[in-house]
Enzyme design. Structure first.
Site, mmCIF file in Angstrom:
data_model
loop_
_atom_site.group_PDB
_atom_site.id
_atom_site.type_symbol
_atom_site.label_atom_id
_atom_site.label_comp_id
_atom_site.label_asym_id
_atom_site.label_seq_id
_atom_site.Cartn_x
_atom_site.Cartn_y
_atom_site.Cartn_z
ATOM 1 N N GLU A 90 5.424 7.188 -64.029
ATOM 2 C CA GLU A 90 4.732 6.428 -63.265
ATOM 3 C C GLU A 90 3.264 7.074 -63.409
ATOM 4 O O GLU A 90 2.924 8.181 -63.640
ATOM 5 C CB GLU A 90 5.036 6.148 -61.853
ATOM 6 C CG GLU A 90 5.309 7.460 -61.149
ATOM 7 C CD GLU A 90 6.269 6.830 -59.739
ATOM 8 O OE1 GLU A 90 5.564 6.478 -58.659
ATOM 9 O OE2 GLU A 90 7.397 7.122 -59.799
ATOM 10 N N CYS A 331 3.583 10.134 -55.518
ATOM 11 C CA CYS A 331 4.680 11.157 -55.981
ATOM 12 C C CYS A 331 6.018 10.736 -56.277
ATOM 13 O O CYS A 331 6.808 11.009 -55.764
ATOM 14 C CB CYS A 331 4.576 11.940 -54.963
ATOM 15 S SG CYS A 331 3.238 12.497 -54.013
HETATM 16 N N1 SAH Z 1 4.376 19.922 -60.321
HETATM 17 C C1 SAH Z 1 2.744 19.957 -60.097
HETATM 18 C C2 SAH Z 1 2.205 18.737 -60.204
HETATM 19 C C3 SAH Z 1 2.750 17.357 -59.668
HETATM 20 S S1 SAH Z 1 2.659 17.090 -57.605
HETATM 21 C C4 SAH Z 1 2.479 20.437 -58.839
HETATM 22 O O1 SAH Z 1 3.572 21.067 -58.064
HETATM 23 O O2 SAH Z 1 1.433 20.800 -58.475
HETATM 24 C C5 SAH Z 1 1.102 16.939 -57.344
HETATM 25 C C6 SAH Z 1 0.937 17.287 -55.777
HETATM 26 O O3 SAH Z 1 1.399 16.481 -54.827
HETATM 27 C C7 SAH Z 1 1.434 18.739 -55.571
HETATM 28 O O4 SAH Z 1 0.637 19.523 -54.965
HETATM 29 C C8 SAH Z 1 2.663 18.594 -54.842
HETATM 30 O O5 SAH Z 1 3.028 19.289 -54.257
HETATM 31 C C9 SAH Z 1 2.259 17.415 -53.888
HETATM 32 N N2 SAH Z 1 3.215 16.676 -53.275
HETATM 33 C C10 SAH Z 1 4.433 16.240 -53.907
HETATM 34 N N3 SAH Z 1 5.009 15.658 -53.024
HETATM 35 C C11 SAH Z 1 4.470 15.381 -51.736
HETATM 36 C C12 SAH Z 1 4.538 14.774 -50.655
HETATM 37 N N4 SAH Z 1 5.630 14.052 -50.453
HETATM 38 N N5 SAH Z 1 3.278 14.670 -49.884
HETATM 39 C C13 SAH Z 1 2.330 15.324 -50.054
HETATM 40 N N6 SAH Z 1 2.126 16.008 -51.152
HETATM 41 C C14 SAH Z 1 3.165 16.017 -52.095
#
Ligand code: SAH
Length: 345
Positions: A90, A331
């Site tokens: 996505e 996400c």
């Molecule tokens: N793996 C990478 C990039 C993908 S996630 C990383 O960890 O940075 C992108 C961002 O969204 C990251 O900061 C992650 O921790 C955050 N994220 C993931 N799920 C989330 C959620 N349910 N609520 C808020 N932020 C979230």
């Protein structure tokens, strides 16, 4: 490597093996990366015979949207794309005053296991090829007819867990003869794989590195992010300082605010100190509730209070503006929903 993931020299070599003249490289590269046409038949300055041969021998990586949602609120578009092996990824298009920004996935699924994240619920299936990362952007440009100026690698997957393909992707994305996106307009977000942060620093690229911190003590970070069992916050800080020294770029600290877990005044104090030490900007993300997990966001006032506390300590802070709230644009939720459906319906 598929043809759309090749750099100039590799493409030249391929074409010379086909006995084609050298100028074909420029033509083919432009068709793929500047005009991003979706099939060889549209590459009208190549001979029909050569196009047929390419069709047979060099399948062109193209993504097709299987679901698309457009927000009535702010024009955000969320896409679920099918890859040639039927895996799903996505991507999100966000429209800002300063231009269009696309958030792309770097892997099919993810193996990092962050507790609050929907992208990791189904595990890692495979890495994305450079062409499959590029195509998320090209397909969105084809769909909207509008240019993309910013790219954030913040969708599903851990980009530094797919390091070589990420670098190749970055080089093609910023190539003057391709989409020609400025390196400064590219952000890569990582959960913090320390050796890869050093490796990335040594590439001396101009991209912005975002570090998903989400907790200010190792103990707490381990309860929400398994990667914290491998690397401490101290090690992360050192790697970030090195990154800044090598690239001259300021790091961005991502901090998902989870009510009752990491949003106390003490958390804000410690976060502020860490940001000062590494000269980072702080980006607060009110956590997005994921059905399978019981993490909740605090109310607006508690989020503002957390921000104010940081600002009092002279930190540079933003709260991530939420876009496409009417289309579930966050996400890994689209892919997960679709996978759950096929499994259980
Ligand atoms: N793996 C990478 C990039 C993908 S996630 C990383 O960890 O940075 C992108 C961002 O969204 C990251 O900061 C992650 O921790 C955050 N994220 C993931 N799920 C989330 C959620 N349910 N609520 C808020 N932020 C979230």
């Amino acid at each position: 490597m598929d043809i759309k993931s090749l750099d100039h020299d590799e493409l030249k070599k391929l074409l010379s093996d086909y006995g084609e003249p050298a100028y074909r490289e420029k033509q083919l590269f432009e068709w793929m990366h500047a005009r991003h046409v979706s099939d060889y038949d549209k590459m009208t300055d190549l001979s029909k015979k050569f196009r047929e041969r390419l069709k047979q021998e060099q399948p062109l990586t193209v993504l097709n949207a299987v679901e698309r949602y457009i927000s009535d609120l702010d024009g955000t578009r969320k896409y679920l794309f099918a890859l040639s092996d039927d895996n799903l990824v996505e991507s999100v298009l966000m429209k800002y005053k300063h231009g269009n920004s696309v958030c792309i996935s770097s892997q099919v699924g993810c193996r990092m296991g962050c507790r609050f994240c929907a992208s990791t619920l189904d595990g890692l299936v495979r890495n994305l090829k450079p062409s499959e990362m590029l195509e998320q952007i090209y397909a969105i440009e084809r769909d909207t007819g509008e240019r993309v100026s910013n790219v954030v690698v913040m969708g599903t997957g851990e980009p530094l867990d797919n390091y070589d393909n990420l670098i190749r992707f970055y080089k093609l994305l910023t190539d003057k003869k391709g989409l020609n996106i400025s390196g400064r307009n590219v952000t890569v977000s990582t959960c913090g794989i320390v050796p890869e942060i050093y490796r990335l620093a040594d590439e001396h690229l101009t991209l912005t590195l975002a570090l998903s911190l989400h907790a200010v003590t190792d103990e707490k970070r381990r309860t929400i992010m398994p990667i914290a069992n491998e690397y401490t916050i101290d090690e992360l800080k050192k790697a970030c300082i090195y990154y800044g020294e090598q690239t001259g770029r300021r790091i961005s600290l991502e901090y998902s605010l989870i009510a009752g877990v990491n949003d106390s005044a003490l958390d804000a104090d410690k976060l502020g100190r860490i940001a000062h030490e590494i000269g980072a900007h702080i980006n607060l993300i009110p956590v997005n509730p994921v059905k399978e997990r019981d993490y909740r966001r605090g109310n607006r006032a508690s989020i503002e209070a957390f921000k104010n506390k940081l600002e009092k300590n002279a930190n540079n802070v933003t709260i991530r503006r939420e876009m496409g709230q009417d289309i579930n644009a966050s996400c890994g939720q689209l892919r997960h929903r679709r996978l759950s459906k096929t499994d259980y319906d």
